[in-house]
Every structure is written in C-alpha cells, then in structure tokens.
Design a protein around this motif. Sequence first.
Motif, mmCIF file in Angstrom:
data_model
loop_
_atom_site.group_PDB
_atom_site.id
_atom_site.type_symbol
_atom_site.label_atom_id
_atom_site.label_comp_id
_atom_site.label_asym_id
_atom_site.label_seq_id
_atom_site.Cartn_x
_atom_site.Cartn_y
_atom_site.Cartn_z
ATOM 1 N N ARG A 2 -39.386 0.285 5.789
ATOM 2 C CA ARG A 2 -38.476 1.050 6.462
ATOM 3 C C ARG A 2 -39.082 1.214 7.804
ATOM 4 N N ILE A 3 -38.512 1.000 8.984
ATOM 5 C CA ILE A 3 -39.107 1.365 10.146
ATOM 6 C C ILE A 3 -38.007 2.163 11.048
ATOM 7 N N VAL A 4 -38.212 3.092 11.763
ATOM 8 C CA VAL A 4 -37.613 3.910 12.539
ATOM 9 C C VAL A 4 -38.208 3.820 14.099
ATOM 10 N N CYS A 5 -37.475 3.371 14.997
ATOM 11 C CA CYS A 5 -37.914 3.422 16.505
ATOM 12 C C CYS A 5 -37.118 4.605 17.067
ATOM 13 N N ILE A 6 -37.992 5.475 17.565
ATOM 14 C CA ILE A 6 -37.408 6.512 18.595
ATOM 15 C C ILE A 6 -37.246 6.084 19.768
ATOM 16 N N GLY A 7 -36.136 5.744 20.520
ATOM 17 C CA GLY A 7 -36.041 5.246 21.755
ATOM 18 C C GLY A 7 -35.351 3.886 21.939
ATOM 19 N N GLY A 8 -34.070 3.860 22.534
ATOM 20 C CA GLY A 8 -33.379 2.609 22.652
ATOM 21 C C GLY A 8 -33.371 2.097 23.967
ATOM 22 N N GLY A 9 -34.425 2.045 24.587
ATOM 23 C CA GLY A 9 -34.773 1.093 25.941
ATOM 24 C C GLY A 9 -35.336 -0.160 25.535
ATOM 25 N N ALA A 10 -35.714 -0.441 26.587
ATOM 26 C CA ALA A 10 -36.323 -2.100 26.492
ATOM 27 C C ALA A 10 -37.362 -2.277 25.330
ATOM 28 N N ALA A 11 -38.368 -1.464 25.587
ATOM 29 C CA ALA A 11 -39.267 -1.317 24.665
ATOM 30 C C ALA A 11 -38.959 -1.340 23.138
ATOM 31 N N GLY A 12 -38.177 -0.302 22.915
ATOM 32 C CA GLY A 12 -37.765 -0.019 21.283
ATOM 33 C C GLY A 12 -36.794 -1.122 21.001
ATOM 34 N N ALA A 25 -36.159 -8.956 6.076
ATOM 35 C CA ALA A 25 -35.730 -8.094 5.126
ATOM 36 C C ALA A 25 -36.066 -6.253 5.334
ATOM 37 N N HIS A 26 -36.957 -6.283 6.502
ATOM 38 C CA HIS A 26 -37.123 -4.995 6.884
ATOM 39 C C HIS A 26 -35.853 -4.075 7.303
ATOM 40 N N ASP A 27 -35.835 -2.816 7.002
ATOM 41 C CA ASP A 27 -34.737 -2.059 7.470
ATOM 42 C C ASP A 27 -35.157 -1.428 8.719
ATOM 43 N N ALA A 129 -39.552 6.917 6.140
ATOM 44 C CA ALA A 129 -40.064 5.821 6.976
ATOM 45 C C ALA A 129 -41.646 5.430 6.839
ATOM 46 N N ASP A 130 -41.592 4.036 6.658
ATOM 47 C CA ASP A 130 -42.979 3.553 6.348
ATOM 48 C C ASP A 130 -43.858 3.437 7.913
ATOM 49 N N LEU A 131 -43.080 3.321 8.931
ATOM 50 C CA LEU A 131 -43.416 3.135 10.137
ATOM 51 C C LEU A 131 -42.479 3.846 11.212
ATOM 52 N N ILE A 132 -42.939 4.702 12.009
ATOM 53 C CA ILE A 132 -42.242 5.250 13.239
ATOM 54 C C ILE A 132 -43.037 4.939 14.393
ATOM 55 N N ILE A 133 -42.088 4.109 15.388
ATOM 56 C CA ILE A 133 -42.537 3.858 16.662
ATOM 57 C C ILE A 133 -41.959 4.768 17.589
ATOM 58 N N ALA A 134 -42.594 5.254 18.438
ATOM 59 C CA ALA A 134 -42.249 6.306 19.550
ATOM 60 C C ALA A 134 -42.156 5.305 20.711
ATOM 61 N N ALA A 135 -40.968 5.104 21.215
ATOM 62 C CA ALA A 135 -40.661 4.397 22.300
ATOM 63 C C ALA A 135 -39.566 5.094 23.192
ATOM 64 N N ASP A 136 -39.874 6.431 23.183
ATOM 65 C CA ASP A 136 -38.700 7.005 24.008
ATOM 66 C C ASP A 136 -39.235 7.673 25.522
ATOM 67 N N GLY A 137 -40.238 6.930 25.996
ATOM 68 C CA GLY A 137 -40.565 7.066 27.463
ATOM 69 C C GLY A 137 -41.465 8.358 27.540
ATOM 70 N N VAL A 138 -41.756 8.146 29.018
ATOM 71 C CA VAL A 138 -42.619 9.161 29.600
ATOM 72 C C VAL A 138 -42.491 10.464 29.528
#
Length: 154
Positions: A2-12, A25-27, A129-138
């Motif tokens: 289970r992956i959660v990506c914080i930030g819906g810009g291009a990188a996320g 299969a990843h959620d 969440a198994d992995l959290i990606i912080a992609a919400d900008g500067v």
Amino acid sequence: MRIVCIGGGAAGLYFALLMKRQHPAHDITIVERNRPFDTFGWGVVFSDATMQSMREWDPETAGAIEEAFNHWDDIELLFKGRKIRTSGHGFVGIGRKRMLNILQERCIALGIKLVFEREVEGDHEFPDADLIIAADGVNSKFGRSTLTSLGPIC
C-alpha cells in the motif's frame, strides 16, 4: 504493498503510474490538496532525451503527451543587440494543466486512487501505508517536521 503519495503534481502522478505499471497489484493512492484542474505554473519543457525515456517506460503516457505538445529544435539568444540562433537541441513543451490532466487520466486508467481537496498534516494519517511518498512541492506542509515513523531523512 500500500503506497500513499502526498501531492498530485507531475512528480507524484508520474511516480504512481510508473510504480503501478511495474507492480499492478500495489494499492496506490494520491492525495492532493488542490482540485483536479488547479495548477500553478504555466508550462513544462522536456528534452528529446527525456521523451525517449518516457516512451521506454510508459509509451501510452508519452504518446498522449506527444499529441498535446509543441516541439522546437532551435534556441535563439539575444545578447547586446545581437541575435544568435543554435539548432539541434530538441525540446517539447506542454501546458502544465494539460500535462497534469493527462497524468491524472492515466492514473485513473491504471486503477490508482486520486483524492483531491484533502490537506495532509502528517504520516500518522496513513498508518496502514507501507510507503509514503512526499511529493507535495517546495512549500510542503508534509515536510521533515511531520514525518514521525520514517526516521532521519538524508
């Protein structure tokens, strides 16, 4: 996973869709504080080399972006009243809003959940969440101070 990506810009968005392509299969969920059609900035430029990499990793997204972009090859420099033109650089440009919408559509098609208009205060909001990606900008609210369980950031 289970992956959660914080930030819906291009990188996320691009991270999520590439991860989903590699591991269907990843959620994966993307959480974005703004609305789907909001954007800040006016355009994005990719080199030909970047587009080639995109074609290799995700031809569907690359194709959609290529249909919407403008391509140019020359760069013109005006310096002290003199115009200098060079060729062979190869770039593509696309409006940021259009690119984000292409990436959003691709994420939805791959089964990635998109959550808009939600502020995130910290990783404690996603305990499973198994992995959290912080992609919400500067100007991230989800920065160093909110990470509680991930340990030091190098």
